[in-house]
Design a protein around this motif. Sequence first.
Motif, short mmCIF file in Angstrom:
data_model
loop_
_atom_site.label_atom_id
_atom_site.label_comp_id
_atom_site.label_asym_id
_atom_site.label_seq_id
_atom_site.Cartn_x
_atom_site.Cartn_y
_atom_site.Cartn_z
N GLY A 248 0.78 -1.23 0.00
CA GLY A 248 0.00 0.00 0.00
C GLY A 248 0.82 1.27 0.00
N ILE A 249 2.12 1.17 0.28
CA ILE A 249 2.93 2.38 0.45
C ILE A 249 4.11 2.44 -0.51
N GLY A 250 4.52 1.32 -1.05
CA GLY A 250 5.72 1.30 -1.89
C GLY A 250 6.96 1.31 -1.03
N ARG A 251 8.05 1.86 -1.56
CA ARG A 251 9.31 1.93 -0.81
C ARG A 251 9.28 3.14 0.10
N ALA A 252 9.63 2.95 1.38
CA ALA A 252 9.55 4.03 2.35
C ALA A 252 10.52 3.77 3.49
N SER A 253 10.66 4.76 4.36
CA SER A 253 11.41 4.59 5.60
C SER A 253 10.73 5.40 6.69
N VAL A 254 10.89 4.93 7.91
CA VAL A 254 10.40 5.64 9.08
C VAL A 254 11.59 5.83 9.99
N GLY A 255 11.70 7.01 10.60
CA GLY A 255 12.89 7.24 11.40
C GLY A 255 12.71 8.34 12.42
N GLY B 118 20.82 14.56 0.82
CA GLY B 118 20.73 14.49 -0.63
C GLY B 118 19.70 13.45 -1.02
N THR B 119 19.03 13.67 -2.13
CA THR B 119 18.03 12.72 -2.61
C THR B 119 18.45 12.14 -3.95
N GLY B 120 18.14 10.87 -4.16
CA GLY B 120 18.35 10.25 -5.45
C GLY B 120 17.09 10.35 -6.30
N GLN B 121 15.97 10.19 -5.65
CA GLN B 121 14.67 10.26 -6.32
C GLN B 121 13.77 11.17 -5.50
N PRO B 122 12.64 11.61 -6.06
CA PRO B 122 11.74 12.47 -5.30
C PRO B 122 11.27 11.78 -4.01
N GLU B 123 11.06 12.59 -2.98
CA GLU B 123 10.62 12.07 -1.68
C GLU B 123 9.43 12.87 -1.16
N VAL C 25 10.31 16.75 -1.74
CA VAL C 25 11.69 17.09 -2.10
C VAL C 25 11.95 16.53 -3.50
N PRO C 26 12.43 17.36 -4.42
CA PRO C 26 12.73 16.85 -5.77
C PRO C 26 13.87 15.82 -5.74
N GLY C 27 13.89 14.97 -6.75
CA GLY C 27 14.98 14.02 -6.89
C GLY C 27 16.28 14.73 -7.26
N LYS C 28 17.39 14.08 -6.96
CA LYS C 28 18.72 14.59 -7.28
C LYS C 28 18.91 16.02 -6.78
N SER C 29 18.59 16.23 -5.50
CA SER C 29 18.73 17.56 -4.91
C SER C 29 19.18 17.41 -3.46
N GLU C 30 19.39 18.54 -2.80
CA GLU C 30 19.73 18.58 -1.38
C GLU C 30 18.73 19.48 -0.66
N PHE C 31 18.45 19.13 0.60
CA PHE C 31 17.61 19.99 1.42
C PHE C 31 18.19 20.04 2.83
N ASN C 32 17.93 21.14 3.52
CA ASN C 32 18.48 21.37 4.85
C ASN C 32 17.39 21.28 5.91
N LEU C 33 17.76 20.73 7.06
CA LEU C 33 16.82 20.57 8.17
C LEU C 33 17.42 21.13 9.45
N GLN C 34 16.58 21.78 10.24
CA GLN C 34 16.92 22.16 11.61
C GLN C 34 15.91 21.46 12.51
N VAL C 35 16.42 20.72 13.49
CA VAL C 35 15.57 19.93 14.37
C VAL C 35 15.85 20.39 15.80
N LEU D 100 8.00 9.93 8.39
CA LEU D 100 7.79 8.89 7.39
C LEU D 100 8.25 9.47 6.06
N CYS D 101 9.11 8.77 5.36
CA CYS D 101 9.60 9.20 4.05
C CYS D 101 9.17 8.18 3.01
N LYS D 102 8.40 8.63 2.01
CA LYS D 102 8.01 7.78 0.89
C LYS D 102 8.87 8.16 -0.31
N TYR D 103 9.41 7.15 -0.98
CA TYR D 103 10.23 7.37 -2.17
C TYR D 103 9.32 7.27 -3.39
N LEU D 104 9.21 8.36 -4.12
CA LEU D 104 8.24 8.45 -5.22
C LEU D 104 8.83 8.00 -6.55
#
Length: 94
Positions: A21-28, A38-43, A73-83, A90-94
């Motif tokens: 039901g979800i495809g490829r994903a990760s929870v963390g 960095g992303t390889g594919q859209p997330e 997040v677009p594929g083949k890009s970088e994004f910054n996070l402050q936590v 939950l991250c789904k790989y699109l």
Amino acid sequence: MLNVNEYFAGKVKSIGFEGDGIGRASVGVMDAGEYTFGTGQPEEMTVITGALKVLLPGAPDWQVFTPGETFFVPGKSEFNLQVVEPTSYLCKYL
């Protein structure tokens, strides 16, 4: 099959999985800190608990996402996070 990942000296940990039901994903969980990913594919990222302050590629301003909110997040890009506090996601790989 579950795939356990650890980043940034153990401050970010995730478990990758694949389901019908979800495809490829990760929870963390991310501990407090600042991270660049960095992303390889859209997330599709959804905050479960806590909050993520995110600077998306090409965006002029940081945005805050709280539980139940999603950002893309677009594929083949970088994004910054402050936590500020331990935050789960939950991250789904699109």
